[in-house]
Scaffold this motif. Structure first.
Motif, short mmCIF file in Angstrom:
data_model
loop_
_atom_site.label_atom_id
_atom_site.label_comp_id
_atom_site.label_asym_id
_atom_site.label_seq_id
_atom_site.Cartn_x
_atom_site.Cartn_y
_atom_site.Cartn_z
N ILE A 31 0.87 -1.19 0.00
CA ILE A 31 0.00 0.00 0.00
C ILE A 31 0.90 1.23 0.00
O ILE A 31 1.92 1.27 0.71
CB ILE A 31 -0.88 -0.01 1.27
CG1 ILE A 31 -1.83 -1.21 1.22
CG2 ILE A 31 -1.64 1.31 1.44
CD1 ILE A 31 -2.51 -1.52 2.54
N THR A 32 0.54 2.23 -0.78
CA THR A 32 1.31 3.47 -0.81
C THR A 32 0.64 4.50 0.11
O THR A 32 -0.53 4.79 -0.04
CB THR A 32 1.37 4.05 -2.25
OG1 THR A 32 2.03 3.09 -3.08
CG2 THR A 32 2.12 5.36 -2.29
N MET A 33 1.42 5.01 1.07
CA MET A 33 0.92 6.10 1.91
C MET A 33 1.57 7.40 1.41
O MET A 33 2.78 7.60 1.58
CB MET A 33 1.30 5.87 3.38
CG MET A 33 0.83 6.99 4.31
SD MET A 33 1.47 6.83 6.00
CE MET A 33 0.44 5.52 6.65
N VAL A 34 0.78 8.25 0.78
CA VAL A 34 1.32 9.51 0.27
C VAL A 34 1.49 10.49 1.42
O VAL A 34 0.56 10.75 2.18
CB VAL A 34 0.39 10.10 -0.82
CG1 VAL A 34 0.81 11.52 -1.19
CG2 VAL A 34 0.39 9.21 -2.06
N VAL A 35 2.71 11.01 1.56
CA VAL A 35 3.01 12.08 2.51
C VAL A 35 3.21 13.34 1.68
O VAL A 35 4.11 13.39 0.84
CB VAL A 35 4.27 11.74 3.34
CG1 VAL A 35 4.85 12.98 4.02
CG2 VAL A 35 3.94 10.68 4.39
N PRO A 36 2.36 14.36 1.87
CA PRO A 36 2.40 15.51 0.95
C PRO A 36 3.39 16.61 1.35
O PRO A 36 3.25 17.74 0.91
CB PRO A 36 0.95 16.01 1.00
CG PRO A 36 0.50 15.70 2.38
CD PRO A 36 1.23 14.46 2.81
N PHE A 37 4.36 16.27 2.20
CA PHE A 37 5.42 17.22 2.58
C PHE A 37 6.78 16.54 2.45
O PHE A 37 6.86 15.31 2.36
CB PHE A 37 5.22 17.71 4.01
CG PHE A 37 3.98 18.54 4.19
CD1 PHE A 37 3.94 19.85 3.72
CD2 PHE A 37 2.86 18.02 4.79
CE1 PHE A 37 2.79 20.62 3.86
CE2 PHE A 37 1.70 18.78 4.94
CZ PHE A 37 1.67 20.08 4.47
N VAL A 67 5.00 13.10 -1.96
CA VAL A 67 4.49 13.85 -3.12
C VAL A 67 4.27 15.27 -2.58
O VAL A 67 3.17 15.63 -2.16
CB VAL A 67 3.18 13.26 -3.67
CG1 VAL A 67 2.74 14.03 -4.92
CG2 VAL A 67 3.33 11.78 -3.99
N ASP A 68 5.33 16.06 -2.53
CA ASP A 68 5.24 17.35 -1.84
C ASP A 68 4.97 18.50 -2.82
O ASP A 68 5.04 18.33 -4.03
CB ASP A 68 6.52 17.60 -1.04
CG ASP A 68 7.73 17.77 -1.95
OD1 ASP A 68 7.96 16.89 -2.78
OD2 ASP A 68 8.41 18.81 -1.85
N GLY A 69 4.69 19.65 -2.24
CA GLY A 69 4.49 20.87 -3.03
C GLY A 69 3.13 21.49 -2.77
O GLY A 69 2.18 20.81 -2.41
N ALA A 70 3.11 22.84 -2.91
CA ALA A 70 1.86 23.61 -2.78
C ALA A 70 1.11 23.28 -1.48
O ALA A 70 -0.09 23.03 -1.48
CB ALA A 70 0.98 23.39 -4.00
N GLY A 71 1.86 23.32 -0.38
CA GLY A 71 1.23 23.18 0.94
C GLY A 71 0.54 21.84 1.17
O GLY A 71 -0.37 21.75 1.99
N GLY A 72 0.96 20.83 0.46
CA GLY A 72 0.37 19.50 0.65
C GLY A 72 -0.72 19.18 -0.35
O GLY A 72 -1.19 18.05 -0.45
N THR A 73 -1.13 20.18 -1.14
CA THR A 73 -2.28 19.97 -2.03
C THR A 73 -1.94 19.06 -3.23
O THR A 73 -2.83 18.40 -3.76
CB THR A 73 -2.85 21.31 -2.55
OG1 THR A 73 -1.84 22.00 -3.29
CG2 THR A 73 -3.31 22.19 -1.40
N LEU A 74 -0.67 19.02 -3.64
CA LEU A 74 -0.32 18.16 -4.78
C LEU A 74 -0.44 16.68 -4.38
O LEU A 74 -0.95 15.86 -5.14
CB LEU A 74 1.09 18.47 -5.29
CG LEU A 74 1.30 19.90 -5.82
CD1 LEU A 74 2.69 20.06 -6.40
CD2 LEU A 74 0.25 20.24 -6.88
N GLY A 75 0.01 16.37 -3.18
CA GLY A 75 -0.11 14.99 -2.70
C GLY A 75 -1.56 14.60 -2.49
O GLY A 75 -1.98 13.49 -2.81
N ALA A 76 -2.34 15.54 -1.96
CA ALA A 76 -3.76 15.27 -1.73
C ALA A 76 -4.46 15.03 -3.06
O ALA A 76 -5.28 14.11 -3.20
CB ALA A 76 -4.41 16.42 -0.97
#
Ligand code: ASP
Length: 325
Positions: A31-37, A67-76
């Protein structure tokens, strides 16, 4: 957007058709857990800590992917658009509720494009300063900032990050228009703070406690309602007389909307197991990072939290006006 919606509905349909069979065999691959920072920041630390325990519970690896960038919104966004099959999940924080106001053109809806798994942690923030600053008390801190307003700098991890929110609140409540310096991540900002390139930063205790304990940075104030035992010498904002400075950074775990309920239930079980895992609790305790109480470890509690926090932060961010930059 519509195209994506149809694709998501089609995939969700397939997953539902697979029905109970899928849930019974889930998970049968990592399972991939995306961390947006960025790596090395608080969300990454929390993600790596719980993913290990979740892996043990699920019998499959839960792998952190930055998957960081834009305050976490890219990962989300990445997770909102992923297949709703339980193999891509998101660890994000209060930014899930502040970015709808900060980013008017957000590519997803935090309340309808995700299936919530549960709340994870509560973490306070600390205002820290570079080690050489000649400041010992709150009054000295305010005086230092006031007399050098044209030179004082405060680091943050990008618009939408919790450190940006904290810097914004600080300027708003003190009336001190401090120049902020965006960094790609907390770890990078902490390094530059220790190298004397920036003066201050307000970040989660997850990244500041050890640096305060080791004397690498000075800890000035903590946003929790009471002092934290790990850094007992650091006063609360209430103690220094700055009322209204309440900032709890909560983290939550999400899957894409349309993920089958059985899969969400299995992920929730793994999350709960992680939040009582002795190894996880020991690591959290080192950084004054608190697992949420049992009643908040539910999808419903996370949904309600996001809904109420969007309303809580919207007027404050709008009122911050010029400080949002
Ligand atoms: N500390 C970062 C923030 O300011 C995010 C992180 O790396 O957890 O939100």
């Amino acid at each position: 957007m519509m195209k994506r919606l149809f694709a998501a509905v089609a995939v969700a349909g397939m997953v539902i058709a697979a029905g109970g069979a899928a849930a019974q065999t889930y998970p049968n691959r990592p399972i991939t857990m995306v961390v947006p920072f960025r790596a090395g920041g608080p969300t990454d630390t929390i993600g790596r800590t719980i993913s290990e325990a979740m892996s043990r519970n699920l019998g499959q690896q839960v792998q952190v992917q930055i998957v960081d960038g834009a305050g976490g919104t890219l990962g989300a966004q990445r997770v909102a658009e992923a297949a709703p099959d339980g193999y891509t999940i998101l660890l994000y924080h209060v930014g899930m509720a502040t970015t709808p106001t900060l980013y008017p053109n957000l590519a997803y809806d935090p309340l309808t494009d995700f299936a919530e798994i549960g709340l994870v942690t509560n973490v306070a923030m600390t205002l820290v300063g570079r080690q050489r600053l000649p400041i010992a008390t709150w009054d000295q801190l305010i005086q230092y900032m006031t007399t050098r307003l044209d030179r004082v700098t405060m680091a943050h991890a990008g618009i939408g990050s919790a450190s940006h929110l904290c810097a914004m609140l600080f300027s708003q409540l003190t009336g001190l228009d401090i120049t902020t310096v965006p960094f790609v991540g907390t770890a990078e900002a902490m390094l530059d703070l220790q190298a004397d390139f920036v003066d201050f930063m307000c970040d989660q205790t997850t990244s500041t406690v050890a640096a305060i304990q080791n004397g690498q940075v000075n800890g000035y104030v903590v946003t929790s309602p009471v002092r934290l035992e790990q850094i007992a010498e650091v006063p609360t904002f209430q103690e220094v007389g700055l009322d209204g400075f309440e900032l709890n950074v909560w983290h939550g775990l999400w899957a894409p909307a349309g993920t089958p309920p059985e899969v969400i239930a299995r992920l929730n079980e793994a999350l709960r197991a992680a939040l009582t895992d002795p190894q996880v609790l020991r690591t959290f305790a080192l950084f004054a990072t608190f697992p949420v109480p049992l009643e908040d470890q539910t999808p419903e509690a996370l949904h309600a939290k996001v809904a109420s926090e969007i309303e809580h932060w919207r007027p404050m961010i709008e009122a911050a006006g010029e400080f949002v930059r």
